[in-house]
Structure formats: structure tokens, C-alpha cells
Motif scaffolding. Structure first.
Motif, PDB file in Angstrom:
ATOM      1  N   LEU A 188       6.173  -6.270  -2.133  1.00 40.17           N
ATOM      2  CA  LEU A 188       5.151  -5.295  -2.205  1.00 40.17           C
ATOM      3  C   LEU A 188       5.377  -4.328  -3.332  1.00 40.17           C
ATOM      4  O   LEU A 188       4.712  -3.770  -3.942  1.00 40.17           O
ATOM      5  CB  LEU A 188       5.087  -4.673  -0.922  1.00 40.17           C
TER       6      LEU A 188
ATOM      7  N   ARG B 229       1.985  -2.021  -3.754  1.00 44.51           N
ATOM      8  CA  ARG B 229       1.356  -1.895  -2.618  1.00 44.51           C
ATOM      9  C   ARG B 229       2.150  -1.642  -1.456  1.00 44.51           C
ATOM     10  O   ARG B 229       2.277  -2.454  -0.398  1.00 44.51           O
ATOM     11  CB  ARG B 229       0.463  -3.179  -2.203  1.00 44.51           C
TER      12      ARG B 229
ATOM     13  N   ASP C 233       2.042   0.320   0.714  1.00 43.07           N
ATOM     14  CA  ASP C 233       1.251   0.894   1.708  1.00 43.07           C
ATOM     15  C   ASP C 233       1.154  -0.271   2.692  1.00 43.07           C
ATOM     16  O   ASP C 233       0.767   0.220   3.910  1.00 43.07           O
ATOM     17  CB  ASP C 233      -0.195   1.465   1.030  1.00 43.07           C
ATOM     18  N   LEU C 234       1.305  -1.559   2.408  1.00 44.04           N
ATOM     19  CA  LEU C 234       1.297  -2.610   3.465  1.00 44.04           C
ATOM     20  C   LEU C 234       2.430  -3.020   4.039  1.00 44.04           C
ATOM     21  O   LEU C 234       2.327  -3.795   4.786  1.00 44.04           O
ATOM     22  CB  LEU C 234       0.619  -3.796   2.620  1.00 44.04           C
TER      23      LEU C 234
END
Length: 545
Positions: free
Chosen positions: A29, A34, A36-37
Motif C-alpha cells: 500500500l 494508498r 489510507d486502506l
């Protein structure tokens, strides 16, 4: 409450497993930009914390159940978050989920880390911005990470397929040796520390019982049979400590912790003793529904305490009420006394953890990669330290939970510290108040049931002892059932003694039942010795003939 104990024999296994499970998804990630995931991949990755004490055949099933349970709780939380942003509704759903997770983990005897990790993920997900269209992707990430965690948990079996069984047997031998050595102490020392001797014997009985449960869940084979013989030796030493050799028990335990072959006792166990294990395997286990019934007061405490903690946090205007909810959920133990202890440990650990966060946050803010690496180090530290005392593990868990909130976006450290301290105080105070308000009057009933079970098991074993030729395996199965009932009685009595506002407990009857049960166990050992001597003489006569 705050004294540090010995670390677990396998502290490094969950510590390394969680790092191996969390690192690849988080680094992927990070590479994709990302982070945020990360909440969704963490949901699956944290499943690697479970089932490290189980044989690999059972571990495969338990880990799969944990992954599915984690994903199910996450799905319900995300669906609720997608359908409503009413904070009161979110807290209510979180409290009900926490109660269900607590009861299911206790009823299935899942083991550490129990319901707290499940509740942390589902409660955090309730307050994560969500739309219905995002659910499949987010749940897919959790399942993918959970599958990776399952592989991590099963991987050691390729190198040491019988490791959990060997460790459980070694622990049983070590604690039985300690109990036998304590029984050999001089009379003055015994009188001076009778309580300590009883604790040592209770710990040894629990370890032997746990070893049997581990072996019964393992795959049949020559290795399991050899380990069963050693557990019989530990059981024999516990029942007749005067005839035991603690040094030899410790030597066997030391060999089991290595990588060599399973040691063989000099006095081989006869087939009737091991046949009792096969008889026990055929016995119907207590249904999940029956185990859920006595946990109703604990479920009520958890639901009410978590709900009220979340509502109080909302009333104070704290931005993350799920922290108060999770704090309350983490308190609830077998009784009020243990709940108080856990509350003190939680508060102390969180206060020190907030200070650790303040020291680490400048390093974590250097770059996203630094944030990921600091969280990985805290994951390792939490699992390495928590077996010594819960508060010490919380020192790492608290800054990790605070830093996870920064995966989506940078936060104001001062505000995070303030909210965490406020939610810790609210969750601990309200959660413990709920534990006092919701009394567990069933603890006395459970103690009566445990007493009845011990008395019936003792009577059944005594009848078999009076029979000159009992059915093969019957006496050994009865002995194991009596030993298990005694372990359950001690655990139930300890739990009931920590409750308040209930009728007087039958303490004298408990002591009498335990003494009678241990005498009966010792009689089965003496009976076995007589039978073995008789068989040996018969074989000698045959040889001379």
C-alpha cells in the motif's frame, strides 16, 4: 497487578508472525500511495496473532474461523457505517458487536489475544467514512490479507510439524516436576507455604489438562502416541508425587524443546492407558449452545459497559468514541476482581504508551515509510512484551493505535494524546462501573455444577477401581475425566471467588471435593502400578516356562 512475569515460551512466534503478516500488505500500500486502506488489510493481517499454541491440523481450522469472523465483523461494521452516520447508532452497534465477540471467543476458548483485536477493528471500521460501493473492495483486501496471515500461521509446520504438541507436553512435564519437588519439601516448609504448594499443583494440573487437549486435537500417529506416554508420566507424577523423579521429568521436557526424537520413558505405558484416549475421543463434547448460557452476564456487562462508555465519550465531545468502547471491552475478565486488575493495567499502559507516542511521532512524521516501519516495530514489541504483563504490552499497543490513525492523513499529535487519555479514563471508569452493576449471580450456580461434576467423576472412577477387571481403557478415560473436572472446578472456584454480591460459596465442599479427587487420582496410579507389576511377573513366568 503490575509485577512483570516470565515471558511466554513462544513469545517470539506471535511477534514474528504479526510482523510477517502486516509488513507485505502495508509496504504494498505504501508503494501504491494508498496507506489510507491499511485499516482493511490490518484486519486480515492481525489474524496471525491467534492459535499459536494449537497443533497445525487444529490451527488450520481455528485460523480460518478467525479470518471469517474478523471479516464478518468488519462487513457488519462497514455496512452500518455506509448506511448511517448517527454516532449513537454506531456506538450501539459497536457495543453489541463487542458483546458477541467476547462471548464467542470465551465459549470457543479461542485463547489470546481473544476478543480485543476483533473489537478494535470492527469499532474503528464503524467510524471510517464508507459508501456501499466500496464494501466489496475493502472486504476483499481484508480477506486477501487474512489468507496471507493464515499461510504465515501454518508455515512453521513445514519445518516442525509437531512443535505445538511437543511444547505442550514439555510444559506439562516441567510443571509436574515443580509440583513433585514441592511435595518433597520438608514438613515445615510445606506448612509455611501451603497456599504456594496448592498453586503449584493447580498450575501443573492445568498444564497436564491443556496437554491432553492439545494432543486430542492433533492428528493420530506415532509421534502423538509417544507424546501421550510422556503426558501420562506427568499425570502420574502429579497424582503420586512421592514416587516421581522431578529431574527425569525436566530432562524429558528439555529434550522435547529441542529438535531430536521424542524421548521414551523407561517404564513404558501399557496399551490400556492409551486406549483411554481413544475412548475419550469418542465422547460427545459439550455443545456451543451449552457453553454460551453461563456467559450471559459477561455478555450483558460487555454490551452495557461498551455502550455507556461510547455514549459518555460522545457526550464529552471526544472525536473517537470507539477508543472508549474498546477500552471498556478490554476490561472484562472472568470476574470483577480480575476486571479491576485489568482496568488498572490498561490505564497504566495507556498513560505510558501516550508518552511513548509523543517520543515516536517526530520519527514517524519523517516519511510514510518511517510511519510504516515504526508501526511494525510496535507490533513486534506489543507481542514480545504482553505475555509478561498486559500493561507492558499496552505501552506498545497505544502508540501503534494512535499512529494507525495517521495512515489516512496526518493528525495533530496533541489532540490525539488528549482524546486518547480522555477515552481511556471514560472507558475504564464506565466499564468497571458496568461490571459492578451487572452482577454475575450465575457464578455460584456454575460452581455447584462443577462440584457435582467432580463428585460424579470421582464416584465413577472409584467404582472402576473396585472392579478387578474393568473394561480396557475405561479406568484411564475415567481418570482423565476426573482430572479435567478438577481443573474446571479450580478455575470455576477462582472465578466465583472474585465476584461480589452473591450467596456464600461452599468453600469447605470445594476443598473436600478437591482432596477426595486427588486421592482418587493417586489410587488409579497405584492401581496401574500393581497391574504393571502383575503383568511383568506373568511375562517373567512365561519366559521361565
Amino acid at each position: 497487578m503490575l509485577r512483570l512475569g516470565r515471558p511466554s515460551d513462544i513469545w517470539f512466534k506471535p511477534a514474528l508472525s504479526v510482523v510477517a503478516a502486516v509488513a507485505p500488505p502495508n509496504l504494498a500500500l505504501l508503494a501504491l500511495g494508498r496507506l489510507d486502506l491499511a485499516l482493511y488489510t490490518m484486519a486480515g493481517s492481525l489474524c496471525a496473532l491467534y492459535a499459536h499454541n494449537r497443533p497445525y491440523a487444529a490451527r488450520a481450522r481455528v485460523l480460518a474461523g478467525v479470518v471469517l469472523g474478523m471479516t464478518g465483523g468488519l462487513a457488519l461494521a462497514l455496512l452500518t457505517a455506509a448506511l448511517t452516520d448517527d454516532a449513537v447508532v454506531l456506538v450501539t452497534v459497536g457495543a453489541l458487536l463487542a458483546a458477541a465477540q467476547k462471548v464467542l471467543c470465551d465459549a470457543t476458548r479461542l485463547g489470546p489475544p481473544g476478543n480485543v483485536v476483533l473489537t478494535f477493528i470492527s469499532s474503528a471500521a464503524l467510524f471510517a467514512p464508507q459508501t456501499p460501493g466500496q464494501l466489496p473492495g475493502h472486504l476483499g483486501l481484508a480477506l486477501a490479507a487474512g489468507t496471507w496471515a493464515w499461510l504465515i500461521g501454518m508455515a512453521p509446520g513445514l519445518l516442525r510439524p509437531h512443535g505445538p504438541e511437543r511444547r505442550a507436553t514439555a510444559h506439562a512435564l516441567t510443571t509436574a516436576a515443580a509440583a513433585a519437588a514441592a511435595a518433597d519439601a520438608d514438613a515445615d516448609a510445606v506448612r509455611a507455604d501451603c497456599a504456594g504448594r496448592d498453586r503449584t499443583r493447580a498450575a501443573a494440573a492445568a498444564a497436564v489438562h491443556a496437554a491432553w487437549q492439545t494432543l486430542l486435537s492433533a492428528r493420530p500417529g506415532a509421534s502423538r502416541r509417544d507424546l501421550e506416554r510422556l503426558v501420562v508420566r506427568a499425570e502420574t507424577a502429579l497424582a503420586a508425587p512421592a514416587d516421581a523423579d522431578p529431574a527425569r521429568l525436566r530432562d524429558w521436557a528439555r529434550e522435547l524443546r529441542g529438535t531430536g526424537p521424542v524421548p521414551s520413558p523407561d517404564d513404558l505405558v501399557d496399551d490400556d492407558e492409551l486406549l483411554g484416549i481413544d475412548v475419550e475421543l469418542a465422547v460427545t463434547r459439550t455443545s456451543l449452545r451449552c457453553r454460551l448460557g453461563p456467559l450471559a452476564p459477561i455478555a450483558a456487562r460487555t454490551a452495557i459497559g461498551c455502550g455507556l462508555a461510547g455514549y459518555a465519550s460522545l457526550a464529552l465531545g471526544v472525536g473517537r468514541p470507539y477508543w472508549a468502547l474498546v477500552t471498556a471491552a478490554s476490561l472484562y475478565q472472568a470476574n470483577v476482581t480480575l476486571t479491576w486488575n485489568r482496568g488498572v493495567q490498561r490505564v497504566v499502559g495507556n498513560i505510558v504508551g501516550v508518552l511513548a507516542f509523543a517520543a515516536l511521532v517526530p520519527l514517524a512524521h519523517l516519511a510514510p515509510a518511517a510511519l510504516v516501519l515504526v508501526c511494525l516495530a510496535l507490533n513486534f514489541g506489543a507481542e514480545a512484551l504482553i505475555s509478561r504483563n498486559y500493561w507492558l504490552g499496552s505501552v506498545c499497543v497505544t502508540p501503534m493505535a494512535l499512529l494507525i490513525t495517521e495512515f489516512a492523513r496526518a493528525q495533530d499529535p496533541a489532540r490525539l494524546v488528549t482524546e486518547r487519555l480522555a477515552d481511556t479514563a471514560v472507558g475504564a471508569v464506565v466499564g468497571f462501573a458496568a461490571a459492578i452493576a451487572v452482577t454475575n449471580r450465575r457464578a455460584g450456580d456454575r460452581l455447584e455444577d462443577a462440584l457435582t461434576a467432580v463428585e460424579r467423576a470421582g464416584e465413577h472412577t472409584a467404582r472402576l477401581l473396585a472392579d478387578r477387571q474393568p473394561t480396557p481403557g475405561a479406568l484411564e478415560s475415567a481418570r482423565r475425566a476426573l482430572a479435567g473436572a478438577l481443573v474446571e472446578l479450580r478455575a470455576t472456584a477462582d472465578a466465583a471467588s472474585g465476584e461480589w454480591w452473591q450467596r456464600a460459596l461452599p468453600e469447605e465442599r470445594v476443598v473436600t471435593a478437591e482432596q477426595s479427587g486427588h486421592r482418587t487420582l493417586a489410587a488409579t496410579v497405584r492401581r496401574r502400578g500393581l497391574l504393571l507389576d502383575r503383568d511383568a511377573k506373568a511375562r517373567a513366568e512365561d519366559v521361565r516356562g
